[in-house]
Design a protein around this motif. Structure first.
Motif, PDB file in Angstrom:
ATOM      1  N   CYS A  79       0.873  -1.170   0.000  1.00 41.47           N
ATOM      2  CA  CYS A  79       0.000   0.000   0.000  1.00 41.47           C
ATOM      3  C   CYS A  79       0.912   1.223   0.000  1.00 41.47           C
ATOM      4  O   CYS A  79       1.794   1.327   0.846  1.00 41.47           O
ATOM      5  CB  CYS A  79      -0.864   0.068   1.256  1.00 41.47           C
ATOM      6  N   ALA A 100      -3.912  10.525  -2.349  1.00 41.31           N
ATOM      7  CA  ALA A 100      -3.835   9.504  -3.392  1.00 41.31           C
ATOM      8  C   ALA A 100      -3.232   8.233  -2.813  1.00 41.31           C
ATOM      9  O   ALA A 100      -2.393   8.301  -1.910  1.00 41.31           O
ATOM     10  CB  ALA A 100      -2.993   9.987  -4.573  1.00 41.31           C
ATOM     11  N   ARG A 101      -3.667   7.100  -3.288  1.00 39.33           N
ATOM     12  CA  ARG A 101      -3.089   5.827  -2.888  1.00 39.33           C
ATOM     13  C   ARG A 101      -3.070   4.880  -4.064  1.00 39.33           C
ATOM     14  O   ARG A 101      -3.869   5.020  -5.007  1.00 39.33           O
ATOM     15  CB  ARG A 101      -3.832   5.218  -1.693  1.00 39.33           C
ATOM     16  N   VAL A 105      -4.215  -0.465  -9.033  1.00 36.11           N
ATOM     17  CA  VAL A 105      -5.413   0.229  -8.560  1.00 36.11           C
ATOM     18  C   VAL A 105      -5.015   1.535  -7.884  1.00 36.11           C
ATOM     19  O   VAL A 105      -4.044   1.565  -7.123  1.00 36.11           O
ATOM     20  CB  VAL A 105      -6.210  -0.639  -7.576  1.00 36.11           C
ATOM     21  N   THR A 106      -5.758   2.570  -8.166  1.00 33.96           N
ATOM     22  CA  THR A 106      -5.481   3.869  -7.564  1.00 33.96           C
ATOM     23  C   THR A 106      -6.776   4.489  -7.058  1.00 33.96           C
ATOM     24  O   THR A 106      -7.871   4.122  -7.497  1.00 33.96           O
ATOM     25  CB  THR A 106      -4.830   4.837  -8.563  1.00 33.96           C
ATOM     26  N   ALA A 107      -6.624   5.417  -6.140  1.00 39.22           N
ATOM     27  CA  ALA A 107      -7.771   6.159  -5.634  1.00 39.22           C
ATOM     28  C   ALA A 107      -7.305   7.552  -5.245  1.00 39.22           C
ATOM     29  O   ALA A 107      -6.148   7.730  -4.847  1.00 39.22           O
ATOM     30  CB  ALA A 107      -8.405   5.463  -4.438  1.00 39.22           C
ATOM     31  N   TYR A 108      -8.218   8.529  -5.367  1.00 38.96           N
ATOM     32  CA  TYR A 108      -7.861   9.923  -5.122  1.00 38.96           C
ATOM     33  C   TYR A 108      -8.907  10.613  -4.264  1.00 38.96           C
ATOM     34  O   TYR A 108     -10.093  10.288  -4.309  1.00 38.96           O
ATOM     35  CB  TYR A 108      -7.761  10.682  -6.454  1.00 38.96           C
ATOM     36  N   ASP A 152     -11.240  13.789  -3.557  1.00 38.45           N
ATOM     37  CA  ASP A 152     -11.964  14.655  -4.491  1.00 38.45           C
ATOM     38  C   ASP A 152     -11.209  15.952  -4.764  1.00 38.45           C
ATOM     39  O   ASP A 152     -11.304  16.511  -5.857  1.00 38.45           O
ATOM     40  CB  ASP A 152     -13.350  14.991  -3.923  1.00 38.45           C
ATOM     41  N   LYS A 154      -8.656  14.947  -7.549  1.00 37.15           N
ATOM     42  CA  LYS A 154      -9.060  14.069  -8.645  1.00 37.15           C
ATOM     43  C   LYS A 154      -9.030  14.823  -9.962  1.00 37.15           C
ATOM     44  O   LYS A 154      -9.428  15.981 -10.038  1.00 37.15           O
ATOM     45  CB  LYS A 154     -10.461  13.536  -8.361  1.00 37.15           C
ATOM     46  N   ALA A 210      -7.199   1.027   2.371  1.00 36.36           N
ATOM     47  CA  ALA A 210      -8.046   2.175   2.652  1.00 36.36           C
ATOM     48  C   ALA A 210      -7.869   2.650   4.092  1.00 36.36           C
ATOM     49  O   ALA A 210      -8.230   3.777   4.428  1.00 36.36           O
ATOM     50  CB  ALA A 210      -9.508   1.830   2.402  1.00 36.36           C
TER      51      ALA A 210
END
Length: 127
Positions: free
Chosen positions: A35, A51-52, A59-62, A64, A67, A109
């Motif tokens: 992670c 961000a991760r 897989v990425t996530a941001y 808001d 983004k 997460a």
């Protein structure tokens, strides 16, 4: 022993771009349970994860707030994490931190997954 070092911060005008880098010695970024994330903390504000990236970089996530402007990526050959920041705004001014860990027992997460932290790099965006 894991050592995390960020670089690439600096001063830029609004609308500009910067790329942050994060080198993590003693840690394998390509590991499927890895992670990795970028966080920031502005003066007087709480630290924010922006961000991760996980699953070997698949897989990425941001948040808001970043983004569509920021992109997290990793180069497994160089064992380096990046944060490309475009269309920077004055409100992006903060100290940016890289953190790495594993999702054993805690998903990527969860804040608990980020065990090793860098010293931070300053980003200043002027209007």
């Amino acid at each position: 022993q894991v050592r995390v070092v960020e670089s690439g911060g600096g001063s830029v005008q609004a609308g500009g771009s910067l790329r942050l880098s994060c080198a993590a010695s003693g840690y394998t970024m390509s590991y499927s349970r890895a992670c990795m994330g970028w966080f920031r903390q502005a003066p007087g504000k709480e630290r924010e994860r922006i961000a991760r990236i996980w699953s070997g970089g698949g897989v990425t996530a941001y948040a808001d707030s970043v983004k569509d402007r920021f992109t997290i990526s990793q180069d497994n050959a160089k064992n380096t994490l990046y944060l490309q920041m475009n269309s920077l705004k004055p409100e992006d001014t903060a100290i940016y931190y890289c953190a790495v860990g594993w999702n054993s027992g805690a998903s990527c997460a969860s804040p608990a997954a980020y065990v090793y932290w860098g010293q931070g790099t300053q980003v200043a965006v002027s209007s």
